[in-house]
Design a protein around this motif. Structure first.
Motif, PDB file in Angstrom:
ATOM      1  N   LEU A 297      -0.366   0.635  -8.208  1.00  0.00           N
ATOM      2  CA  LEU A 297      -0.249   2.059  -7.907  1.00  0.00           C
ATOM      3  C   LEU A 297      -0.222   2.274  -6.396  1.00  0.00           C
ATOM      4  O   LEU A 297      -0.989   1.658  -5.652  1.00  0.00           O
ATOM      5  CB  LEU A 297      -1.430   2.829  -8.504  1.00  0.00           C
ATOM      6  CG  LEU A 297      -1.380   3.087 -10.006  1.00  0.00           C
ATOM      7  CD1 LEU A 297      -2.614   3.874 -10.431  1.00  0.00           C
ATOM      8  CD2 LEU A 297      -0.124   3.842 -10.389  1.00  0.00           C
ATOM      9  N   LEU A 298       0.658   3.168  -5.950  1.00  0.00           N
ATOM     10  CA  LEU A 298       0.869   3.391  -4.522  1.00  0.00           C
ATOM     11  C   LEU A 298       0.644   4.853  -4.145  1.00  0.00           C
ATOM     12  O   LEU A 298       0.847   5.755  -4.942  1.00  0.00           O
ATOM     13  CB  LEU A 298       2.302   3.034  -4.123  1.00  0.00           C
ATOM     14  CG  LEU A 298       2.814   1.654  -4.497  1.00  0.00           C
ATOM     15  CD1 LEU A 298       4.289   1.548  -4.116  1.00  0.00           C
ATOM     16  CD2 LEU A 298       2.005   0.585  -3.799  1.00  0.00           C
ATOM     17  N   ALA A 299       0.283   5.025  -2.891  1.00  0.00           N
ATOM     18  CA  ALA A 299       0.329   6.303  -2.174  1.00  0.00           C
ATOM     19  C   ALA A 299      -0.332   7.441  -2.918  1.00  0.00           C
ATOM     20  O   ALA A 299      -1.541   7.432  -3.104  1.00  0.00           O
ATOM     21  CB  ALA A 299       1.782   6.641  -1.817  1.00  0.00           C
ATOM     22  N   ALA A 300       0.455   8.428  -3.365  1.00  0.00           N
ATOM     23  CA  ALA A 300      -0.111   9.669  -3.902  1.00  0.00           C
ATOM     24  C   ALA A 300      -1.098   9.376  -5.007  1.00  0.00           C
ATOM     25  O   ALA A 300      -0.839   8.635  -5.941  1.00  0.00           O
ATOM     26  CB  ALA A 300       1.013  10.563  -4.424  1.00  0.00           C
TER      27      ALA A 300
ATOM     28  N   ARG B  14       0.811  -1.220   0.000  1.00  0.00           N
ATOM     29  CA  ARG B  14       0.000   0.000   0.000  1.00  0.00           C
ATOM     30  C   ARG B  14       0.844   1.269   0.000  1.00  0.00           C
ATOM     31  O   ARG B  14       0.340   2.342  -0.312  1.00  0.00           O
ATOM     32  CB  ARG B  14      -0.932   0.007   1.216  1.00  0.00           C
ATOM     33  CG  ARG B  14      -2.002  -1.060   1.158  1.00  0.00           C
ATOM     34  CD  ARG B  14      -3.032  -0.857   2.258  1.00  0.00           C
ATOM     35  NE  ARG B  14      -2.413  -0.848   3.584  1.00  0.00           N
ATOM     36  CZ  ARG B  14      -3.062  -0.510   4.696  1.00  0.00           C
ATOM     37  NH1 ARG B  14      -4.312  -0.116   4.628  1.00  0.00           N
ATOM     38  NH2 ARG B  14      -2.438  -0.557   5.865  1.00  0.00           N
ATOM     39  N   THR B  15       2.117   1.158   0.407  1.00  0.00           N
ATOM     40  CA  THR B  15       2.975   2.339   0.483  1.00  0.00           C
ATOM     41  C   THR B  15       4.316   2.055  -0.168  1.00  0.00           C
ATOM     42  O   THR B  15       4.715   0.900  -0.336  1.00  0.00           O
ATOM     43  CB  THR B  15       3.223   2.750   1.949  1.00  0.00           C
ATOM     44  OG1 THR B  15       4.014   1.730   2.584  1.00  0.00           O
ATOM     45  CG2 THR B  15       1.907   2.916   2.718  1.00  0.00           C
ATOM     46  N   GLU B  16       5.024   3.127  -0.504  1.00  0.00           N
ATOM     47  CA  GLU B  16       6.362   2.984  -1.081  1.00  0.00           C
ATOM     48  C   GLU B  16       7.304   2.305  -0.098  1.00  0.00           C
ATOM     49  O   GLU B  16       8.134   1.483  -0.494  1.00  0.00           O
ATOM     50  CB  GLU B  16       6.916   4.359  -1.473  1.00  0.00           C
ATOM     51  CG  GLU B  16       6.224   4.993  -2.662  1.00  0.00           C
ATOM     52  CD  GLU B  16       6.929   6.253  -3.125  1.00  0.00           C
ATOM     53  OE1 GLU B  16       8.157   6.368  -2.905  1.00  0.00           O
ATOM     54  OE2 GLU B  16       6.258   7.130  -3.698  1.00  0.00           O
ATOM     55  N   PHE B  17       7.176   2.638   1.197  1.00  0.00           N
ATOM     56  CA  PHE B  17       8.071   2.030   2.176  1.00  0.00           C
ATOM     57  C   PHE B  17       7.861   0.522   2.233  1.00  0.00           C
ATOM     58  O   PHE B  17       8.828  -0.246   2.240  1.00  0.00           O
ATOM     59  CB  PHE B  17       7.858   2.641   3.561  1.00  0.00           C
ATOM     60  CG  PHE B  17       8.814   2.094   4.584  1.00  0.00           C
ATOM     61  CD1 PHE B  17      10.109   2.581   4.659  1.00  0.00           C
ATOM     62  CD2 PHE B  17       8.432   1.070   5.439  1.00  0.00           C
ATOM     63  CE1 PHE B  17      11.007   2.069   5.586  1.00  0.00           C
ATOM     64  CE2 PHE B  17       9.323   0.549   6.363  1.00  0.00           C
ATOM     65  CZ  PHE B  17      10.613   1.050   6.440  1.00  0.00           C
TER      66      PHE B  17
END
Length: 351
Positions: free
Chosen positions: A343-346, A229-232
């Motif tokens: 697709l992630l985050a922003a 769900r996130t880049e990290f």
């Protein structure tokens, strides 16, 4: 052995005004293996030590089963713990090391030899009962530490980087042993702290990803790897290509090329990050083709890792059985399937 889990209820820990664990809400279900995965300083070991009773939360509560243990001393929590450096007593034989926790808990003397033998048998160390720690290999010492933790028959087992001091081959063998132990002890809840993604992916039922004192993500290994769900999370749970894109309708734009990826939850016109795992990138023509030049080639035994410069962005591709290895500067085409892009985050709605 009864079943009990662990629950962090908005737990925060601070040292001298520096918050090292910030509002952790997390539940480890009875019989579950939960890995706390993150870099150094992420708060994962502090969370484990809060369960063990070695640190007192500045706020929030810690539960083992239905019991609030926040204010209880470690020896009253009924937990087993294994740390990175084994912490065996060098002057005691293996059997006496394993018996130490039982004696500290004032177990009946008549029960101790049987419980020690049971724990050593379970960890494959029965033949080494009379040896001293200095006469054992690193892997054997770690087995003794695990046997000592299991001898008290805990409902909760805490493992703090238990394999990090072992070499790669021993680590692989111990991972298999820990997985076997979990199958044999299905009622024991395990909290496993590690910075090693392979350990977390191999052992855990779920992984809690920690960074900067906070819980960043939590899910099954498959969920976090296939649909981060996130880049990290994408970069820490497995390798990832993270590409800046602009969202369209059913497509995204990257380096002047339209790429087909799932965009159902994305906002058209927004910027986002596209995640593609390196092993899902192919060489040659195909869907979502991108042209670039070879910037680096690494042979990794079973695979070649290609670094391809695409409009100033370095794309990683892990490829098996290359008949002809590209050379530095060669122009190549790489591709990936539309369903393999995430697709992630922003620009992506969390709800």
């Amino acid at each position: 052995m009864s079943r009990s889990g662990i629950r962090f209820d908005h737990v925060s820990v601070a040292y001298g005004g520096n918050t090292v664990l910030d509002g952790l809400d997390l539940t480890v279900e009875p019989g579950e293996v939960m890995a706390l995965l993150g870099p150094s300083g992420s708060g994962k070991t502090t969370a484990l030590r809060a369960v063990a009773g070695f640190v007192r939360p500045a706020s929030g509560r810690v539960f083992i089963g239905d019991r609030d243990v926040t204010a209880l001393p470690p020896h009253q929590r009924g937990i087993g713990m294994v740390v990175q450096q084994y912490a065996l007593f060098p002057h005691l034989r293996v059997e006496d090391n394993v018996a130490f926790g039982l004696k500290a808990q004032k177990a009946p003397k008549s029960e101790i030899p049987g419980r020690v033998a049971e724990a050593l048998e379970m960890t494959g160390m029965a033949a080494y009962a009379e040896r001293y720690p200095r006469e054992l290999s690193g892997g054997q010492q770690q087995r003794v530490a695990i046997a000592r933790a299991l001898a008290i028959r805990p409902n909760v087992l805490l493992l703090d980087e238990p394999l990090s001091a072992l070499d790669a081959q021993l680590r692989s063998g111990m991972l298999a042993e820990l997985a076997r132990l979990h199958r044999e002890l299905p009622d024991v809840s395990i909290l496993y702290v590690t910075h090693d993604q392979v350990e977390a992916l191999t052992l855990a039922d779920r992984i809690a990803v920690m960074d900067k004192a906070r819980l960043q993500d939590c899910g099954t290994p498959q969920e976090l790897y296939r649909r981060p769900r996130t880049e990290f999370t994408a970069s820490f749970v497995g390798n990832a290509n993270l590409l800046p894109v602009t969202v369209g309708s059913g497509t995204v734009s990257f380096a002047g090329t339209q790429l087909k990826v799932p965009t159902a939850e994305a906002v058209p016109g927004a910027t986002a990050t596209l995640c593609v795992r390196p092993h899902l990138v192919g060489l040659g023509d195909g869907p979502n083709a991108l042209r670039g030049r070879i910037a680096e080639v690494q042979w990794r035994g079973a695979t070649h890792r290609l670094y391809v410069d695409v409009d100033g962005h370095r794309l990683k591709a892990d490829l098996r059985e290359l008949r002809e290895t590209p050379s530095l500067g060669d122009e190549v085409t790489v591709h990936f399937a539309p369903e393999d892009g995430v697709l992630l985050a922003a620009g992506v709605n969390d709800g």
